[in-house]
Design a protein around this motif. Structure first.
Motif, mmCIF file in Angstrom:
data_model
loop_
_atom_site.group_PDB
_atom_site.id
_atom_site.type_symbol
_atom_site.label_atom_id
_atom_site.label_comp_id
_atom_site.label_asym_id
_atom_site.label_seq_id
_atom_site.Cartn_x
_atom_site.Cartn_y
_atom_site.Cartn_z
ATOM 1 N N LEU A 137 0.828 -1.200 0.000
ATOM 2 C CA LEU A 137 0.000 0.000 0.000
ATOM 3 C C LEU A 137 0.862 1.248 0.000
ATOM 4 O O LEU A 137 1.967 1.256 0.542
ATOM 5 C CB LEU A 137 -0.894 0.039 1.249
ATOM 6 N N ARG A 138 0.332 2.301 -0.599
ATOM 7 C CA ARG A 138 1.023 3.588 -0.564
ATOM 8 C C ARG A 138 -0.005 4.694 -0.391
ATOM 9 O O ARG A 138 -1.025 4.710 -1.061
ATOM 10 C CB ARG A 138 1.812 3.794 -1.857
ATOM 11 N N LYS A 139 0.286 5.597 0.513
ATOM 12 C CA LYS A 139 -0.604 6.738 0.751
ATOM 13 C C LYS A 139 -0.117 7.966 -0.025
ATOM 14 O O LYS A 139 1.045 8.040 -0.407
ATOM 15 C CB LYS A 139 -0.653 7.032 2.255
ATOM 16 N N PRO A 140 -1.001 8.946 -0.212
ATOM 17 C CA PRO A 140 -0.668 10.100 -1.071
ATOM 18 C C PRO A 140 0.590 10.870 -0.644
ATOM 19 O O PRO A 140 1.365 11.292 -1.504
ATOM 20 C CB PRO A 140 -1.895 11.000 -0.953
ATOM 21 N N ASP A 141 0.799 11.030 0.674
ATOM 22 C CA ASP A 141 1.956 11.801 1.149
ATOM 23 C C ASP A 141 3.277 11.192 0.685
ATOM 24 O O ASP A 141 4.259 11.905 0.479
ATOM 25 C CB ASP A 141 1.967 11.865 2.681
ATOM 26 N N ALA A 142 3.296 9.876 0.554
ATOM 27 C CA ALA A 142 4.537 9.178 0.205
ATOM 28 C C ALA A 142 5.058 9.606 -1.153
ATOM 29 O O ALA A 142 6.266 9.574 -1.404
ATOM 30 C CB ALA A 142 4.297 7.676 0.221
ATOM 31 N N VAL A 143 4.157 10.025 -2.003
ATOM 32 C CA VAL A 143 4.548 10.410 -3.349
ATOM 33 C C VAL A 143 5.370 11.708 -3.330
ATOM 34 O O VAL A 143 6.217 11.925 -4.193
ATOM 35 C CB VAL A 143 3.293 10.561 -4.246
ATOM 36 N N THR A 144 5.150 12.529 -2.315
ATOM 37 C CA THR A 144 5.866 13.804 -2.232
ATOM 38 C C THR A 144 7.297 13.651 -1.701
ATOM 39 O O THR A 144 8.135 14.507 -1.900
ATOM 40 C CB THR A 144 5.116 14.810 -1.327
ATOM 41 N N VAL A 145 7.559 12.539 -1.007
ATOM 42 C CA VAL A 145 8.923 12.275 -0.545
ATOM 43 C C VAL A 145 9.653 11.544 -1.667
ATOM 44 O O VAL A 145 9.095 10.662 -2.314
ATOM 45 C CB VAL A 145 8.919 11.384 0.724
ATOM 46 N N ASP A 146 10.880 11.926 -1.890
ATOM 47 C CA ASP A 146 11.597 11.378 -3.032
ATOM 48 C C ASP A 146 12.211 10.018 -2.700
ATOM 49 O O ASP A 146 13.418 9.904 -2.531
ATOM 50 C CB ASP A 146 12.666 12.377 -3.491
ATOM 51 N N VAL A 147 11.367 9.003 -2.615
ATOM 52 C CA VAL A 147 11.885 7.644 -2.433
ATOM 53 C C VAL A 147 11.429 6.767 -3.606
ATOM 54 O O VAL A 147 10.251 6.721 -3.923
ATOM 55 C CB VAL A 147 11.457 7.002 -1.082
ATOM 56 N N PRO A 148 12.398 6.115 -4.237
ATOM 57 C CA PRO A 148 12.052 5.283 -5.385
ATOM 58 C C PRO A 148 11.382 3.980 -4.942
ATOM 59 O O PRO A 148 11.973 3.197 -4.201
ATOM 60 C CB PRO A 148 13.404 5.019 -6.041
ATOM 61 N N PRO A 157 -6.341 6.093 -0.451
ATOM 62 C CA PRO A 157 -6.589 7.430 0.097
ATOM 63 C C PRO A 157 -6.000 7.577 1.502
ATOM 64 O O PRO A 157 -5.619 6.591 2.149
ATOM 65 C CB PRO A 157 -8.106 7.547 0.131
ATOM 66 N N ASN A 158 -5.940 8.809 1.961
ATOM 67 C CA ASN A 158 -5.346 9.107 3.264
ATOM 68 C C ASN A 158 -6.300 8.790 4.422
ATOM 69 O O ASN A 158 -6.751 9.677 5.124
ATOM 70 C CB ASN A 158 -4.946 10.578 3.298
ATOM 71 N N GLU A 159 -6.592 7.523 4.609
ATOM 72 C CA GLU A 159 -7.455 7.087 5.705
ATOM 73 C C GLU A 159 -6.676 6.158 6.603
ATOM 74 O O GLU A 159 -5.677 5.575 6.193
ATOM 75 C CB GLU A 159 -8.666 6.330 5.145
ATOM 76 N N PHE A 160 -7.151 6.002 7.844
ATOM 77 C CA PHE A 160 -6.478 5.090 8.757
ATOM 78 C C PHE A 160 -6.880 3.664 8.414
ATOM 79 O O PHE A 160 -8.034 3.285 8.556
ATOM 80 C CB PHE A 160 -6.830 5.414 10.208
ATOM 81 N N VAL A 161 -5.926 2.881 7.952
ATOM 82 C CA VAL A 161 -6.234 1.513 7.542
ATOM 83 C C VAL A 161 -5.564 0.489 8.458
ATOM 84 O O VAL A 161 -4.482 0.733 8.994
ATOM 85 C CB VAL A 161 -5.828 1.245 6.077
ATOM 86 N N VAL A 162 -6.236 -0.630 8.623
ATOM 87 C CA VAL A 162 -5.719 -1.723 9.458
ATOM 88 C C VAL A 162 -5.951 -3.053 8.746
ATOM 89 O O VAL A 162 -6.708 -3.134 7.783
ATOM 90 C CB VAL A 162 -6.401 -1.760 10.848
ATOM 91 N N GLY A 163 -5.306 -4.081 9.285
ATOM 92 C CA GLY A 163 -5.495 -5.437 8.787
ATOM 93 C C GLY A 163 -4.333 -5.899 7.928
ATOM 94 O O GLY A 163 -3.529 -5.104 7.456
ATOM 95 N N TYR A 164 -4.216 -7.217 7.752
ATOM 96 C CA TYR A 164 -3.180 -7.830 6.924
ATOM 97 C C TYR A 164 -1.793 -7.285 7.309
ATOM 98 O O TYR A 164 -1.002 -6.877 6.482
ATOM 99 C CB TYR A 164 -3.481 -7.587 5.447
#
Ligand code: PRP
Ligand code: MN
Ligand code: MG
Length: 187
Positions: A137-148, A157-164
């Motif tokens: 999974l990837r959240k929207p904020d992660a796209v702004t940090v320069d990590v390949p 989406p930017n919601e609190f997710v749980v499980g798995y």
């Protein structure tokens, strides 16, 4: 189980299974193309980030049609409990040297990207032959940090997710799907 705590299902068990197979096929193809040799040191080395990545790591390893070896790291970031500060401390390091190896970091989720950014720098300094990242999974904020990030299962989406593998206060990791947490749980 967890009656009323889960507001909605974001990614079903079946969707996780199908995406994992897809990612595994891609990872195996890329690894085979890059590595012509065979034997112990040409095996892909999966580095799972404890604890969240455990479920995805074990399913991905079994879906991969090439030999893989498993390593785990446990890290923690200082600061408040809900978001990471970027200052990371190693709780459990790798058991072996990764110099000259093809390494794939396996994460459950990239949120701010700070954990991964630190981890990439740390592992890169150990001189692996290659270093890439697979996250379910990837959240929207992660796209702004320069990590390949070479392999992404789902952009969510930017919601609190749980499980798995993903927790809230150490609970819900054992759910077989990804769901959103009902606000009543943390209110
Ligand atoms: C979560 C998640 C990622 C990290 C992502 O781990 O599993 O490892 O946070 O956050 P970031 O992109 O904002 O750095 P957590 O630190 O909660 O530990 P856990 O895996 O043991 O739950
Ligand atoms: Mn984690
Ligand atoms: Mg956590």
């Amino acid at each position: 189980m967890y009656d009323g705590d889960i507001a909605s299902t974001l990614v079903t068990e079946q969707a996780i299974r199908e995406k994992t197979a897809e990612l595994a096929a891609q990872i195996a193809a890329d690894h085979s193309a890059e590595r012509s040799g065979s034997g112990r040191d040409s095996d892909l080395l999966l580095v799972g980030v404890l604890k969240g990545a455990v479920m995805f790591m074990t399913d991905l390893a079994r879906a991969l049609p090439v030999p893989v070896q498993l390593e785990f790291m446990a890290v923690t970031s200082y600061g408040s409990g809900t978001s990471s500060s970027g200052v990371v401390r190693i709780l459990k390091d790798l058991d072996r040297d990764i110099a000259g190896r093809d390494v794939l970091i396996v994460e459950d989720i990239i949120d701010s990207g700070l954990t991964l950014s630190w981890l990439l720098k740390n592992l890169e300094s150990r001189q692996p032959a290659s270093l890439s990242v697979c996250t379910l999974l990837r959240k929207p904020d992660a796209v702004t940090v320069d990590v390949p990030v070479k392999y992404v299962g789902f952009d969510i989406p930017n919601e609190f997710v749980v499980g798995y593998g993903l927790d809230y206060a150490e609970r819900y990791r054992d759910l077989p799907f990804i769901g959103t947490l009902d606000p009543s749980v943390y209110a």
